[in-house]
Structure formats: C-alpha cells, structure tokens
Design an enzyme around this catalytic site. Structure first.
Site, short mmCIF file in Angstrom:
data_model
loop_
_atom_site.label_atom_id
_atom_site.label_comp_id
_atom_site.label_asym_id
_atom_site.label_seq_id
_atom_site.Cartn_x
_atom_site.Cartn_y
_atom_site.Cartn_z
N ASP A 72 0.52 -0.92 -0.13
CA ASP A 72 0.25 -0.29 0.16
C ASP A 72 0.24 1.10 -0.20
O ASP A 72 2.01 1.29 0.33
CB ASP A 72 -1.41 -0.08 1.59
N GLU A 134 -0.13 -1.32 5.51
CA GLU A 134 1.04 -0.99 6.44
C GLU A 134 1.25 0.80 7.29
O GLU A 134 1.60 1.44 7.98
CB GLU A 134 2.89 -1.03 5.68
#
Ligand SMILES: [Zn+2]
Length: 384
Positions: A72, A134
């Site tokens: 991400d 994350e």
C-alpha cells in the site's frame, strides 16, 4: 520476467492507496512468482478486498530469508505533483512516482529476482512477504505473521525493505494511533457558559498533548532522532457554524514510542489530563460533556539486538559498519515480536516518502538489486 525498473513502474501503476483494494497488484505478483515455481499463500482482511501474499522459493524447510515489503501507499490527495504519481517516469537519474521509495522500489526489485532465486541451488528458502495496510498502522502484516505461525513456517530472519538509502537499520520506534471524539452541548456562542464547545475542549486537549510531549522528553535514548517518545495530533474536525457552540469534535493523534516503552501509559496520561483538567470546566455549562477514546492501531518498536542474525546478515552483505536507528515505524517490530529477527534495509530515502514528487534514485535500485542478489547467493550456502 521484466527487468527490475520495469517491474517497479508496473507496481506503481496499481493505485494501492491504503483505502483501496490491493488485489490487482497481489494477483499480478502472485502470477509472476508462480511462474518461478513459488509456493504462495494469502491472508485476507475482513472485507476480503485486501490480501497479504507470502511466497516461498527453494526447499520446503525451516529457516530462510524473508524479503518483506508493504504494497500500500499513502494518498496523493491535495499534493501538487509534476507528473502522474501512478505513471512512474525517469527524469535524470531518478524514478518519480508514488511508492518509488516507500516501498514499491524494493518490492519490484525483489520480485524481479524471483527467476534468479528459482535457478539458484538454494539450500534455504527465499520468502517474499508482501503486505497491505502498512501505512495505516502496520496492521496488515499481523495476519501474514499469524498465518505463518499457524502453518508452522519458521523463517530465520526478515529483511524489511523500507527506504534507508540501503543503510542497515536495526531499531525503530513503536507507534500507536488514537481516535478521540469529544461531545459538547450546542448553544449560542455568545453564551459559552450555557453549553460546551467540543472544539474548545479538543483544542485544550491538543495543548495537553503537547504538555505530555514535554514530559516525555525526560526519558531519552540518544540513538534516536528525536531521542524521546513523541505525541502529535494531525487530524482535527468539528463544529458547524461560528455562532454555535460545537456539539462534536474529533481528533486523531499518535504517539511514537522508544522501543520497550508502553504506549498505554501515554494514553492513560492523556486520559487523565482530559478528565481532570479539561472536562470539569466544561461540565459547569454541560453536565453531559464527555469524550470517547479508542486506540485504533498499535505496532511495537524494534529494539536493537546486538546478536540479531538479521542485522549480522545485512551488515555482512552490504559491508555496512554502522547499524542505524530510525524514528519511523516499520513491520520489522511485528516480525521480531513473533520471533523472526528483522532488519530494515531498502532503496530510497524516507525524506521522499509521503511527499509530492516522491522519487527513488536509480542507483539506489541498482544497489538494492546487488544486495538482494547477495542474499540469494547466501541462501545457496550451507547454514552457518
Ligand atoms: Zn513504508
């Protein structure tokens, strides 16, 4: 298999801003890894729209090295970019795009080496761990790690490729995110004593948070910059009109703790100040004035372990003399907490991360490729 740079560009073309699904990228990565004979496992979030991918090349055995990265990226909303953040382009000696440094550069280089890992005579497995979420508190990787524990997969160590300019980082702070919702009582703003403005309460709380920040500076670890635990509020909202005492206000705040420090103590101190110094004043005009507080995510810090095999491997292969510490958080703390020693070493600089015109120098990607080739070569040697 496309070369490393083409793969990094391809990964950047998937808009995997944390609020979106990452499945298209995961499908793409899994297909490439399977072409190299990797054995793949996924772990999903509750919605089924995001997944971690864990892939193994080499012997079906304990040990081996995890190459770990998150898929991400942070949003580009409100940022001024000189080029399309999701169409990475080389300008001069740098690659520009969202995630070039943080951290599709590392993930793309690792992925590009899968065929080489497949051809190498590995004595120990090479694992790829690609996570989601994350950037919203290191939450996704927990599912990946608990899946490994359940499946009794026991890697020897993990290399987390967050941007360190390929320096070896052996310690980082922990992080905790907290949401607070303040409830006031509406009234005419000319009569603040007959109600309670939630915005004013929230404002006082933010001031209290900075007071806590000063208190926390008594406990220092000079290896970190800054050398103490910090608190910050960076999202605040509330109120409907200038002349109405605000009924609601919301704050999102965080603390970044030195490794080994308990973030719950910081949250408890914040609650105490809110209850003893802020609420009583507002309860005079609004007996029901209150706040809710929720810890939305927390990840552990990574304490420097002088005997860490992960740090030893990264130093040996990179030739680094120094082991650095960083203030930002990574998934390394989660791996280490699960008994998998972890080190952080990846291309690009954290200074570029999260900013408009994020870039990674091309020579950083080259250095990462050389480093990961050495990791693969190391896995062809018998265990020490
Ligand atoms: Zn990152």
């Amino acid at each position: 298999m496309p070369a490393a740079l083409e793969l990094v560009k391809k990964l950047i073309s998937f808009d995997t801003t944390s609020r979106l699904s990452n499945l298209a990228l995961i499908d793409f990565a899994q297909e490439l890894l399977e072409q190299s004979g990797a054995r793949c496992r996924r772990s999903y979030d509750a919605s089924g729209k995001k997944a971690n991918l864990f892939a193994t090349i080499g012997p079906d055995a304990d040990g081996g090295y995890v190459l770990s990265g998150h898929t991400d990226v942070v949003p580009v909303d409100g940022q001024e970019w000189s080029s399309d953040p999701f169409a990475a382009e080389v300008r001069g000696d740098k690659l520009y795009g969202r995630g070039t440094s943080d951290m599709k550069g590392f993930v793309g280089v690792a992925l590009s080496l899968a065929p080489e890992a497949a051809k190498a005579k590995l004595k120990r497995p090479i694992h790829f761990a690609f996570s989601y979420d994350e950037e919203v508190g290191c939450t996704g990787v927990s599912g990946l790690i608990s899946d490994l524990v359940k499946a009794k997969i026991k890697p020897a160590l993990a290399i987390v490729g967050e941007p360190t300019l390929m320096k070896v980082v052996g310690a980082h702070k922990g992080g905790t995110a907290v949401k607070m919702h303040w409830h006031g009582l509406e009234g005419h703003s000319s009569a603040p004593h007959k109600g309670a403005s939630a915005v004013m309460m929230a404002g006082e709380f933010i001031a209290a948070l900075s007071q806590i920040g000063v208190e926390l500076q008594d406990d220092q670890d000079p290896r970190f910059d800054p050398p103490y635990t910090t608190t910050q509020a960076n999202i605040v909202s509330g109120g409907t009109a200038l002349n109405i005492l605000a009924k609601e206000a919301r704050i999102v705040w965080e603390c970044r703790t030195l490794p080994g420090r308990d973030p719950a103590k910081v949250v408890a101190r914040a609650k105490e100040l809110a209850e003893t110094q802020i609420l009583p004043k507002y309860k005079r005009g609004a007996p029901d004035a209150s706040f809710d507080i929720t810890v939305t995510s927390t990840y552990p810090g990574l304490a420097l372990d002088p005997d860490s095999p992960a740090v030893a491997l990264a130093r040996e292969l990179s030739g680094a003399n120094a082991v650095e510490t960083v203030a930002y958080g990574t998934e390394a703390g989660h791996f280490a907490s699960a008994g998998i020693p972890a080190v952080i070493c990846g291309p690009g600089s954290i200074d570029q991360a999260h900013k408009p015109d994020e870039f990674c120098a091309l020579n950083e990607l080259d250095a990462c490729e050389a480093f990961l080739r050495k990791v693969i070569a190391k896995a062809t040697q018998p265990s020490p």
